[in-house]
Enzyme design. Structure first.
Site, mmCIF file in Angstrom:
data_model
loop_
_atom_site.group_PDB
_atom_site.id
_atom_site.type_symbol
_atom_site.label_atom_id
_atom_site.label_comp_id
_atom_site.label_asym_id
_atom_site.label_seq_id
_atom_site.Cartn_x
_atom_site.Cartn_y
_atom_site.Cartn_z
ATOM 1 N N SER A 203 0.900 -1.215 0.033
ATOM 2 C CA SER A 203 -0.129 0.137 0.109
ATOM 3 C C SER A 203 0.947 1.295 0.089
ATOM 4 C CB SER A 203 -1.010 -0.069 1.131
ATOM 5 O OG SER A 203 -1.976 -0.993 1.335
ATOM 6 N N HIS B 8 -3.360 0.326 -4.725
ATOM 7 C CA HIS B 8 -2.736 -0.899 -5.432
ATOM 8 C C HIS B 8 -3.182 -0.879 -6.780
ATOM 9 C CE1 HIS B 8 -1.397 -3.162 -2.058
ATOM 10 N NE2 HIS B 8 -2.336 -2.357 -1.128
ATOM 11 N N HIS C 220 -5.067 -9.318 -1.397
ATOM 12 C CA HIS C 220 -5.581 -9.564 0.033
ATOM 13 C C HIS C 220 -6.613 -10.650 0.210
ATOM 14 C CE1 HIS C 220 -3.780 -5.455 -0.718
ATOM 15 N NE2 HIS C 220 -2.946 -5.790 0.614
ATOM 16 N N TYR D 3 -8.776 -10.215 2.541
ATOM 17 C CA TYR D 3 -10.078 -9.451 2.884
ATOM 18 C C TYR D 3 -10.857 -8.860 1.495
ATOM 19 C CZ TYR D 3 -7.147 -5.038 1.984
ATOM 20 O OH TYR D 3 -6.305 -4.118 1.471
ATOM 21 N N GLU D 4 -10.108 -9.066 0.211
ATOM 22 C CA GLU D 4 -10.813 -8.836 -0.714
ATOM 23 C C GLU D 4 -11.904 -9.742 -1.067
ATOM 24 O OE1 GLU D 4 -8.199 -6.726 -3.810
ATOM 25 O OE2 GLU D 4 -6.851 -7.546 -2.637
ATOM 26 N N ALA E 65 2.480 -2.126 4.447
ATOM 27 C CA ALA E 65 2.458 -1.089 5.257
ATOM 28 C C ALA E 65 1.870 -1.861 6.291
ATOM 29 C CB ALA E 65 1.246 0.066 4.594
ATOM 30 N N MET F 207 -2.052 -6.802 7.185
ATOM 31 C CA MET F 207 -3.125 -7.564 6.419
ATOM 32 C C MET F 207 -2.672 -8.416 5.170
ATOM 33 S SD MET F 207 -6.314 -5.028 6.868
ATOM 34 C CE MET F 207 -6.593 -3.910 8.346
ATOM 35 N N SER F 208 -1.345 -8.643 4.986
ATOM 36 C CA SER F 208 -0.853 -9.172 3.954
ATOM 37 C C SER F 208 0.386 -9.959 4.119
ATOM 38 C CB SER F 208 -0.531 -7.966 2.716
ATOM 39 O OG SER F 208 0.505 -7.063 3.332
ATOM 40 N N ASN G 15 1.402 3.787 11.253
ATOM 41 C CA ASN G 15 0.665 4.268 12.401
ATOM 42 C C ASN G 15 1.128 3.261 13.534
ATOM 43 O OD1 ASN G 15 -0.890 2.184 10.448
ATOM 44 N ND2 ASN G 15 -1.725 1.877 12.503
ATOM 45 N N HIS H 215 -7.352 4.299 6.435
ATOM 46 C CA HIS H 215 -6.480 3.841 5.372
ATOM 47 C C HIS H 215 -5.807 5.164 4.570
ATOM 48 C CE1 HIS H 215 -5.179 1.228 2.174
ATOM 49 N NE2 HIS H 215 -5.891 1.918 1.045
HETATM 50 N N1 HPA Z 1 -3.479 -2.738 11.437
HETATM 51 C C1 HPA Z 1 -3.315 -3.341 10.260
HETATM 52 N N2 HPA Z 1 -2.797 -3.426 9.146
HETATM 53 C C2 HPA Z 1 -2.391 -2.129 9.065
HETATM 54 C C3 HPA Z 1 -2.201 -1.299 9.971
HETATM 55 C C4 HPA Z 1 -2.772 -1.489 11.149
HETATM 56 O O1 HPA Z 1 -2.811 -0.730 12.000
HETATM 57 N N3 HPA Z 1 -1.401 -0.158 9.475
HETATM 58 C C5 HPA Z 1 -1.070 -0.530 8.120
HETATM 59 N N4 HPA Z 1 -1.867 -1.614 7.848
#
Ligand code: HPA
Length: 272
Positions: free
Chosen positions: A29, A60, A82, A84-85, A112, A210-211, A234, A246
């Site tokens: 990302s 993406h 992903h 989640y998609e 990320a 998440m990847s 973050n 996001h």
């Molecule tokens: N959690 C999960 N996936 C992420 C985060 C997060 O805080 N930041 C960027 N991808």
């Protein structure tokens, strides 16, 4: 499965114009800018490859980009898949097996991620030294084709040790701080609760995302060397005030991407 993989790989190879990359780079990302550094690039949108999955997330793009980075031929995946998609985990295995059929023997994965450590704030870079598969699934579930990899792959050196030492040396040389940590994968798409982040800290996670984990499992299954890098976008939920978003992930990833690009480019330059 093998037949399908071979025909997709043949279709991609036909468009590579004689390029024979051995290294693939998956861009996470907000990290797509690395692809702009690739010279003499051929760009193949995923939608032009029969049977290739499509990526649906903003940030993406969805293309294979093959060309030269720091004097080496590379194949970039600008846009990943992903869970989640709604992609079945086996979709990721198929993509990695297509890369293997193309002759890829090394994989750099970038992502990320959120930090589980207050001392590793937004904008930090973290080398993944190991992972925890907390996604609830495994991309190798189902019949195994021994010709493509073992039924029970060993994960003791999933993130290739000598590649990790090499990138730490390069970071030192460039005066870049490179954290070292364990990446825990959740399926998403929601950001974690504060209780989950506390639980993941207890489990030994330094970052959460998440990847990446399915790709690495499949790359190890295919006998590839692996380097994994996280851009911390973050602090995890509960470790900071305010909400997660996001948009913030993309903005922070873009800010830190210059350091990541420099590091990856230096790494590629030194590869044999
Ligand atoms: N959690 C999960 N996936 C992420 C985060 C997060 O805080 N930041 C960027 N991808």
């Amino acid at each position: 499965m093998t037949e399908n993989i071979t025909s997709t790989a043949d279709q991609i190879r036909a468009r590579l114009g004689g390029r024979h990359p051995r290294l693939a780079i998956i861009l996470g990302s907000g990290l797509g800018a690395l692809a702009d550094r690739i010279e003499n690039a051929v760009i193949i949108p995923y939608r032009e490859i029969d049977g290739f999955p499509q990526s649906t997330v903003s940030g993406h793009k969805g293309a294979l980009i093959c060309g030269t980075l720091a004097g080496k031929e590379v194949l970039c995946l600008q846009g990943r898949f992903h869970l989640y998609e709604g992609h079945h985990p086996s979709v990721i295995n198929r993509v990695i097996k297509i890369l293997a059929a193309l002759g890829i023997t090394g994989l750099i994965v970038t992502n990320a991620a959120g930090s589980c450590r207050p001392d590793m704030g937004a904008g930090s870079l973290m080398l993944i030294n190991d992972h925890i598969n907390f996604s609830g699934s495994n991309p190798l579930t189902g019949p195994n084709d021994e010709a493509l990899g073992p039924r029970f792959p060993d994960m003791s050196d999933a993130y290739t040790a000598d590649w990790r030492s090499r990138i730490h040396r390069l970071a030192n040389r460039n005066g870049l701080t490179l954290f070292n940590g364990t990446y825990l994968m959740v399926s998403g798409p929601n950001f974690e609760t504060a209780a989950e982040i506390r639980a993941f800290q207890t489990l030994g996670a330094d970052a959460v995302g998440m990847s990446t984990v399915p790709e690495v499992i499949c790359a190890v299954h295919s006998g590839m060397k692996v380097l994994g890098l996280s851009v911390i976008t973050n602090l995890g939920t509960g470790l900071k005030s305010g909400v997660q978003s996001h948009a913030e992930t993309l903005a922070q990833a873009e800010k830190a991407s210059a350091d990541l690009i420099r590091l990856v480019t230096d790494f590629v330059k030194e590869l044999n």
